[in-house]
Design a protein around this motif. Structure first.
Motif, PDB file in Angstrom:
ATOM      1  N   GLU A 185      -5.508 -54.952 -14.076  1.00 40.15           N
ATOM      2  CA  GLU A 185      -5.086 -56.312 -13.727  1.00 40.15           C
ATOM      3  C   GLU A 185      -6.281 -57.188 -13.357  1.00 40.15           C
ATOM      4  OE1 GLU A 185      -0.870 -54.560 -11.965  1.00 40.15           O
ATOM      5  OE2 GLU A 185      -2.527 -55.125 -10.626  1.00 40.15           O
ATOM      6  N   TYR A 186      -7.168 -56.631 -12.510  1.00 35.71           N
ATOM      7  CA  TYR A 186      -8.340 -57.394 -12.124  1.00 35.71           C
ATOM      8  C   TYR A 186      -9.264 -57.622 -13.313  1.00 35.71           C
ATOM      9  CZ  TYR A 186     -12.777 -58.835 -10.506  1.00 35.71           C
ATOM     10  OH  TYR A 186     -13.945 -59.540 -10.393  1.00 35.71           O
ATOM     11  N   GLY A 187      -9.509 -56.567 -14.100  1.00 38.82           N
ATOM     12  CA  GLY A 187     -10.399 -56.685 -15.245  1.00 38.82           C
ATOM     13  C   GLY A 187      -9.933 -57.728 -16.239  1.00 38.82           C
ATOM     14  N   ASN A 188      -8.634 -57.801 -16.445  1.00 40.94           N
ATOM     15  CA  ASN A 188      -8.065 -58.795 -17.359  1.00 40.94           C
ATOM     16  C   ASN A 188      -8.319 -60.203 -16.834  1.00 40.94           C
ATOM     17  OD1 ASN A 188      -6.381 -60.398 -18.995  1.00 40.94           O
ATOM     18  ND2 ASN A 188      -4.892 -58.768 -19.242  1.00 40.94           N
ATOM     19  N   LEU A 189      -8.124 -60.397 -15.532  1.00 39.30           N
ATOM     20  CA  LEU A 189      -8.353 -61.709 -14.933  1.00 39.30           C
ATOM     21  C   LEU A 189      -9.811 -62.133 -15.100  1.00 39.30           C
ATOM     22  CD1 LEU A 189      -7.589 -64.141 -13.134  1.00 39.30           C
ATOM     23  CD2 LEU A 189      -8.110 -62.688 -11.141  1.00 39.30           C
ATOM     24  N   GLU A 190     -10.729 -61.262 -14.720  1.00 43.10           N
ATOM     25  CA  GLU A 190     -12.145 -61.606 -14.781  1.00 43.10           C
ATOM     26  C   GLU A 190     -12.589 -61.863 -16.215  1.00 43.10           C
ATOM     27  OE1 GLU A 190     -15.843 -60.089 -12.232  1.00 43.10           O
ATOM     28  OE2 GLU A 190     -15.191 -58.644 -13.731  1.00 43.10           O
ATOM     29  N   ASP A 191     -12.100 -61.073 -17.156  1.00 40.73           N
ATOM     30  CA  ASP A 191     -12.465 -61.255 -18.562  1.00 40.73           C
ATOM     31  C   ASP A 191     -11.995 -62.610 -19.073  1.00 40.73           C
ATOM     32  OD1 ASP A 191     -13.538 -60.128 -21.106  1.00 40.73           O
ATOM     33  OD2 ASP A 191     -11.456 -60.360 -21.734  1.00 40.73           O
ATOM     34  N   LYS A 192     -10.792 -63.011 -18.690  1.00 38.62           N
ATOM     35  CA  LYS A 192     -10.280 -64.316 -19.120  1.00 38.62           C
ATOM     36  C   LYS A 192     -11.111 -65.448 -18.522  1.00 38.62           C
ATOM     37  CE  LYS A 192      -5.424 -63.639 -20.360  1.00 38.62           C
ATOM     38  NZ  LYS A 192      -5.609 -62.284 -20.841  1.00 38.62           N
TER      39      LYS A 192
END
Length: 317
Positions: free
Chosen positions: A282-289
């Motif tokens: 969840e965090y990785g997806n946010l930061e990548d976006k």
């Protein structure tokens, strides 16, 4: 001279403030910017938000180091949700961790949206004990490391001993005031005997990433200071070196920190923030976006896209 934070002027764009104000603020170790909002990232519900806004009120100023993208990402996520509750959000970009903690303790900013107080920034927390409130943690497995590209035949920090010529005698680091820098200089390099072979080259997170990208593109040897969670770990296909002596310390949680009196002044915000919990995915997806898919200047849109993918993840506002 005491470094004081200059709060942003409401309604000034982030880029305009960076360009117009950075020269005068560089001596203070920070850059102030606008980014205040009474409409957040639009009129859409944005995931779990209820339409029509909330009943809370007040202005919350978030201080963070923009090149440390965990703070950047969480600041804009909180802006989206807290704006929906009725708050006005302002941003203050700061260049050094010590200045950020000092500003938080002095009340110059209201909160730090992604702090490392347990290990990495424990020195700063101890220094300002009693002047900073812990609102809660949202991520459980943050860790510092030395990293090399995946194509290299090195897997442990111990493997760097006697290999300095491969790296030009350099370990590429980030900001001088970072907790990662202190841990590398004071514990890891002397602990593994690297201080007699290597120089820790310091500049900034952006500078380190530029060196890393250049080396990876040319398939050259490089060792850098890094951490998890951080988008660069997957973008540049690097591997964290094993730390058999445990000199970087244990994994720690990422926290939301507030100035003294934050929870009393903003009880609805504090209650909401304390309930946020994110997994690696969840965090990785946010930061990548925020960093890669949308990029600078489009952080609100990145958050909206993330909330559409996880509509039920955050508590309702």
């Amino acid at each position: 001279m005491t470094n004081r934070l200059i709060l942003p002027r409401r309604g000034v764009s982030r880029r305009a403030a960076l360009m117009g104000g950075s020269a005068g603020l560089m001596g203070l170790g920070l850059v102030a910017c606008g980014g205040s909002s009474d409409g957040g990232s639009g009129d859409s519900d944005g995931g779990s938000a209820s339409d029509g806004g909330g009943s809370a009120s007040g202005t919350i100023n978030m201080g963070y180091i923009p090149s440390w993208s965990d703070g950047l990402s969480m600041a804009y996520l909180l802006e989206n949700r807290l704006t929906a509750m009725g708050y006005t959000i302002e941003h203050t970009e700061i260049a050094e961790a010590g200045v950020l903690y000092q500003g938080l303790a002095q009340g110059d900013v209201d909160m730090y949206p992604s702090a490392w107080p347990e290990v990495t920034h424990k020195e700063y927390m101890d220094q300002h004990e009693g002047d900073i409130e812990d609102i809660g943690s949202y991520y459980e497995n943050a860790k510092l490391n030395l990293s090399v590209p995946d194509y290299m035949d090195i897997s442990s920090i111990e493997d760097l001993v006697g290999q300095a010529d491969r790296f030009g005698g350099q370990i590429i680091g980030i900001e001088p005031g970072a907790g990662l820098t202190a841990a590398t200089q004071d514990s890891v390099m002397p602990g593994y005997g690297l201080d007699s072979e290597y120089e820790l080259v310091l500049s900034s997170t952006t500078g380190m990433l530029t060196e890393l990208e250049s080396a990876v593109n040319a398939e050259e040897d490089i060792v850098v200071t890094l951490w998890t969670p951080f988008w660069a770990n997957t973008t540049y296909s690097v591997k964290a070196l094993e730390d058999p002596e445990g000199l970087f310390g244990e994994a720690e949680k990422l926290h939301f920190l507030g100035r003294t009196g934050f929870e009393e002044e903003f009880p609805e915000a504090a209650d909401f923030i304390s309930q946020i919990k994110l997994t690696d995915e969840e965090y990785g997806n946010l930061e990548d976006k925020v960093v890669n898919e949308f990029g600078e200047g489009k952080e609100p849109e990145a958050v909206e896209a993330w909330l559409e993918e996880y509509p039920d993840l955050l508590p309702a506002v």
